[in-house]
Design an enzyme around this catalytic site. Structure first.
Site: not given
Length: 276
Positions: A176, A234
């Protein structure tokens, strides 16, 4: 004040009769829901906490998927969990504290000084041979008063600046971070200048946090120093809290960007970097 508590220490706390509030924060990105798992078996006296509705609120897209709850809402929830001033609070999940760290960070930021994570999470309690109880726990309401500001936080501009003036860590999985996949947010990649520090790498195979010296060596390899500010984000501000815990264990004082990538990628004009 200690951050971690072992299963043995928690069992002793519960047996001592001292004031301790145990919170079950089982949550996983994409499910399954945590409440049925809690009802089927949880640490005795533990109160279920819903991360989506009690440790976050619904906001605009550019606030991210899990905006920090309004302080009045968090205080109302904390009182419903039975928290009084001066209580010890222990938070756990079944995911190596990747979810429950959100509860630790929010309550610490809101002024509760003695908040601990069960090291090794629920698995450590079960491995130690301690019992679980079933059903719902509804404690006597508490009277705690909360106020944000005990821990450093970042907004989008602050995160962008920190990537240049200090070290900005991205707690998501490497794929990611690199922008190879993005299952949740509108754009793939990371904040320019950020460095990848997957939160899952802070724990060993049993889900316990690595020793402080190993955590410190890990973060120093990413450029973290005592004389440089460090921040973390995050996807939506949940697993970033697990990196914040690990950084704190390592002796650093991290700031957290609650909006994280979900806020950044939904804000027009924010640049995106891809690759390692």
């Amino acid at each position: 004040m200690s951050i971690l508590v072992t299963a043995e220490q928690l069992q002793a706390l519960l047996a001592s009769g001292d004031r301790v509030v145990v919170l079950d924060v089982r949550w996983k990105l994409g499910g399954p829901p945590g409440k049925p798992l809690y009802l089927a078996g949880h640490i005795p006296t533990a109160v279920y906490v819903d991360l989506d509705t009690e440790l976050a609120r619904h906001g605009e897209k550019d606030e991210g998927r899990h905006p920090v709850p309004l302080i009045d809402d968090l205080q109302r929830a904390a009182r419903s969990w039975g928290i009084d001033p001066g209580d010890t609070v222990v938070v756990y999940d079944d995911l190596s504290n990747l979810s429950s760290a959100r509860g630790w960070w929010l309550l610490r930021n809101a002024g509760i000084t003695d908040v601990r994570l069960l090291d090794g999470a629920l698995g450590a309690w079960i491995a130690a041979g301690y019992e679980l109880e079933t059903g719902d726990v509804r404690p006597t309401p508490g009277s705690v008063t909360l106020e944000y500001g005990s821990l450093p936080t970042l907004d989008g501009d602050g995160a962008a600046a920190l990537a240049s003036t200090g070290v900005l860590l991205d707690a998501r999985a490497p794929e990611r971070f690199r922008g190879e996949v993005e299952p949740m947010d509108p754009r793939a990649g990371h904040i320019p200048g950020a460095r990848n520090a997957p939160a899952a790498a802070n724990v060993d195979a049993s889900g316990r946090f690595l020793p402080a010296d190993e955590l410190r060596a890990r973060f120093e390899a990413l450029g973290v120093r005592d004389d440089r500010p460090v921040g973390v984000y995050c996807g939506s501000g949940v697993t970033a809290a697990a990196d914040a815990v690990a950084l704190t264990l390592a002796g650093f004082a991290p700031a957290l960007y609650p909006g994280s990538w979900s806020a950044w990628s939904n804000t027009p004009g924010r640049p995106v970097a891809t690759g390692a």
